[in-house]
Design an enzyme around this catalytic site. Structure first.
Site, mmCIF file in Angstrom:
data_model
loop_
_atom_site.group_PDB
_atom_site.id
_atom_site.type_symbol
_atom_site.label_atom_id
_atom_site.label_comp_id
_atom_site.label_asym_id
_atom_site.label_seq_id
_atom_site.Cartn_x
_atom_site.Cartn_y
_atom_site.Cartn_z
ATOM 1 N N ILE A 114 28.856 77.807 26.393
ATOM 2 C CA ILE A 114 30.134 77.904 26.839
ATOM 3 C C ILE A 114 30.413 76.445 27.946
ATOM 4 O O ILE A 114 31.371 75.739 27.888
ATOM 5 C CB ILE A 114 30.683 79.102 27.731
ATOM 6 N N CYS A 133 4.152 65.307 51.957
ATOM 7 C CA CYS A 133 5.280 65.846 52.557
ATOM 8 C C CYS A 133 4.633 67.096 53.340
ATOM 9 O O CYS A 133 3.978 66.938 54.402
ATOM 10 C CB CYS A 133 6.397 66.089 51.837
ATOM 11 N N HIS A 160 7.718 60.686 49.516
ATOM 12 C CA HIS A 160 7.155 61.324 48.219
ATOM 13 C C HIS A 160 6.769 59.964 47.397
ATOM 14 O O HIS A 160 7.453 59.701 46.785
ATOM 15 C CB HIS A 160 8.155 62.058 47.705
ATOM 16 N N GLU A 188 4.997 59.847 44.865
ATOM 17 C CA GLU A 188 4.921 60.203 43.243
ATOM 18 C C GLU A 188 6.245 59.774 42.589
ATOM 19 O O GLU A 188 6.416 59.622 41.487
ATOM 20 C CB GLU A 188 4.780 61.899 43.182
HETATM 21 N N1 GLN Z 1 9.521 71.887 54.028
HETATM 22 C C1 GLN Z 1 9.041 70.501 54.647
HETATM 23 C C2 GLN Z 1 10.174 69.958 55.396
HETATM 24 O O1 GLN Z 1 11.425 70.286 54.990
HETATM 25 C C3 GLN Z 1 8.399 69.697 53.722
HETATM 26 C C4 GLN Z 1 9.206 69.262 52.591
HETATM 27 C C5 GLN Z 1 8.825 68.774 51.319
HETATM 28 O O2 GLN Z 1 7.448 68.949 51.086
HETATM 29 N N2 GLN Z 1 9.437 67.987 50.392
HETATM 30 O O3 GLN Z 1 9.992 69.040 56.053
#
Ligand code: GLN
Length: 536
Positions: free
Chosen positions: A149, A382, A508, A510
């Site tokens: 839908i 992170c 990050h 990656e």
């Molecule tokens: N939870 C953690 C923060 O907000 C790490 C976030 C994450 O690993 N992307 O800082």
């Protein structure tokens, strides 16, 4: 004016529309064309930032800080060009825009309807990428499956766009499944016929069928599909299961998908695709001379897609080091000290994954303690970096109760804490520290050696930060902040002295690893796991 390719999916989800779109884009780009891909997702969330990774896999983040579908990661990894907020649109965002306009009185007393108001907004977004760019081709992937839908307004918008833009400027590709019935030992075309019927009902005649299949499609079957689905036989493309997603561009080349598309778009005399670098990467990927085993400590390990970009970055870095990276998932929720000893002992390195919330933190801390003490290469991303700081403060500095306020809001030792400007934010959507920020690296650090430069830009998605009040004591004890934001002084990278490889990053990496540019930190981590390149 750009030419448009629309990609829809039929029969079932998870057929790999993203990979087919990215592969086609790669072939066109390799012929010298400027190509981009956008993804339209039919769900009502404004963006996938508020979705649990179990729903649609990882949330990808672009340079400009958009939280997007993971397919954008494939687009970037294949094309080596950045995407942006404009490359991912959801039904939620479409409705949000239309409703905001309605509240502003923009519709002058008219009834606001799916057709034309929602479809107009879809069309506006579909052609938005043309503004300010010089694209020759814009590929639009429609999420979901024809017949849902939620997909209907998108199909209607494509139907209209084919008229607005001119049929000669548009190609519609339908990706479908040809199931193999084991008992009958036959490939079946009926589901595809039904799916094409469904598209026809929406007013769209697909120009090309891309058929996912476990076995080669025989000639008769292609003829049958062509006959029943109103396409020419050359437009029935086989998409056989591949050993790796990076084989798909070459498989599509063999099936002439790019040629067929160009012909239908009236684009003649295009140079042959230059895939030298791609083939070189594949050669290295498939002929590793060494192997490393890396533990991936995370809490979403049941679902491969939850750490998609990390898995892909390992493939890129492995190929770069001519080594196979075997990734062993380790569930952080069940990892205690005694298990850590058994499970981590034989590993060449561990990566502690990003994440949110308290679940699985104890296991991450145990894993980090083990690899820190036993000098096993460590890479924390992170939340993984934040855990490395907590572990160090507790077990090396002896700060009892050191914690992140995300895990324990009442801790007296908030070594990881909310930034002051985050403290007043209560809304969840799009409110984290998102997108690319600069980072200055300390000379001669592991990170500096890996990148080969002192200023880098990396993407962020988090609320919590290293608390600089602890910086001095931490550095004195051997955990050094080797990367900092030049404007705010926020700590972006920590490294351990007296350890062969211990790197935690607040960003990050990656998300920026591509086939052509494997990420330097992944490459250096794998190199360290290979014990400086010695053949094991
Ligand atoms: N939870 C953690 C923060 O907000 C790490 C976030 C994450 O690993 N992307 O800082």
């Amino acid at each position: 004016m750009a030419k448009y390719i629309f990609v829809t999916g039929g029969v079932t989800s998870s057929l790999g529309k993203g990979i087919i779109s990215a592969s086609l884009a790669k072939l066109l780009q390799a012929r010298g064309l400027r190509v981009t891909i956008q993804k339209f997702d039919p769900y009502i969330n404004v963006d996938p930032g508020t979705l649990n990774p179990y729903e649609h896999g990882e949330c990808y983040v672009t340079e400009d800080g958009a939280e997007t579908d993971l397919d954008l990661g494939h687009y970037e990894r294949f094309l080596n060009t950045p995407t942006s907020q404009a490359n991912n649109v959801t039904t939620g965002r479409i409705y949000q825009t239309v409703i905001e306009r309605e509240r502003a009185g923009a519709f002058l007393g008219k009834t606001v309807q799916v057709i034309p108001h929602i479809t107009d907004e879809i069309k506006r977004r579909a052609t938005l990428l043309e503004k300010g760019h010089d694209y020759d081709i814009i590929i639009t992937e429609i999420g979901g499956t024809v017949g849902d839908i939620e997909s209907l307004p998108y199909l209607e918008a494509i139907r209209q766009l084919r008229w607005d833009l001119g049929k000669e400027n548009c190609v519609s590709i339908h990706l479908t499944l040809i199931p193999y019935l084991k008992a009958a030992r036959e490939l079946k075309t009926k589901p595809t016929q039904h799916s094409v019927k469904e598209l026809l009902q929406a007013g769209i005649q697909p120009d090309i069928l891309v058929c996912r299949t476990e076995y080669p499609l025989p000639r008769e079957l292609r003829a049958k599909l062509a006959l029943f689905c109103n396409v020419d036989e050359k437009s029935v493309i086989e998409a056989i299961d591949a050993e790796t997603i990076y084989d798909v561009p070459l498989l599509m080349l063999k099936e002439n998908l790019d040629k067929t598309v160009l012909k239908k778009l009236g684009m003649k005399n295009m140079p042959e695709p230059d895939l030298v670098n791609w083939k070189e990467f594949l050669g290295k990927l498939k002929n590793p001379t060494r192997e490393v085993t890396i533990g991936l400590v995370g809490k979403y390990n049941e679902l491969q897609d939850a750490y998609k970009s990390i898995h892909e970055a390992f493939l890129h870095a492995g190929a770069e080091n001519e080594c196979k990276v075997r990734v062993v998932p380790l569930h952080s929720e069940t990892l205690d000290a005694s298990e850590a000893k058994i499970k981590l002992a034989g590993l060449d390195g561990i990566l502690v994954a990003p994440g949110f919330g308290e679940r699985g933190i104890a296991g991450k801390l145990e894993a980090i303690r083990y690899v820190r003490e036993n000098k096993i290469p460590f890479f924390g991303i992170c939340l993984g970096m934040q855990c490395a700081v907590v572990e160090f403060c507790r077990n090396v500095l002896g700060i009892d109760g050191a914690d992140s306020t995300e895990v324990n809001p009442d801790t007296l030792e908030p070594v990881i804490d909310l930034m002051p400007d985050q403290k007043k934010i209560t809304a969840k959507g799009g409110t984290m520290r998102l997108g690319a920020y600069a980072c200055k690296l300390s000379k001669n650090s592991l990170s500096h050696k890996a990148y080969g430069k002192t200023e880098i830009w990396e993407r962020h998605r988090h609320r919590y930060e290293f608390n600089n009040q602890y910086l001095e004591v931490m550095e004195r004890a051997g955990m050094i902040a080797t990367g900092k934001n030049p404007d705010s002084g926020l700590v972006e990278i920590v490294e351990l002295k007296d350890h062969p490889y211990f790197v935690g990053v607040q960003f990050h990496p990656e998300l920026k690893s591509t086939v052509e540019n494997p990420h330097p930190l992944f490459v250096s981590f794998i190199r360290a796991a290979l014990k400086d390149g010695k053949i094991k």
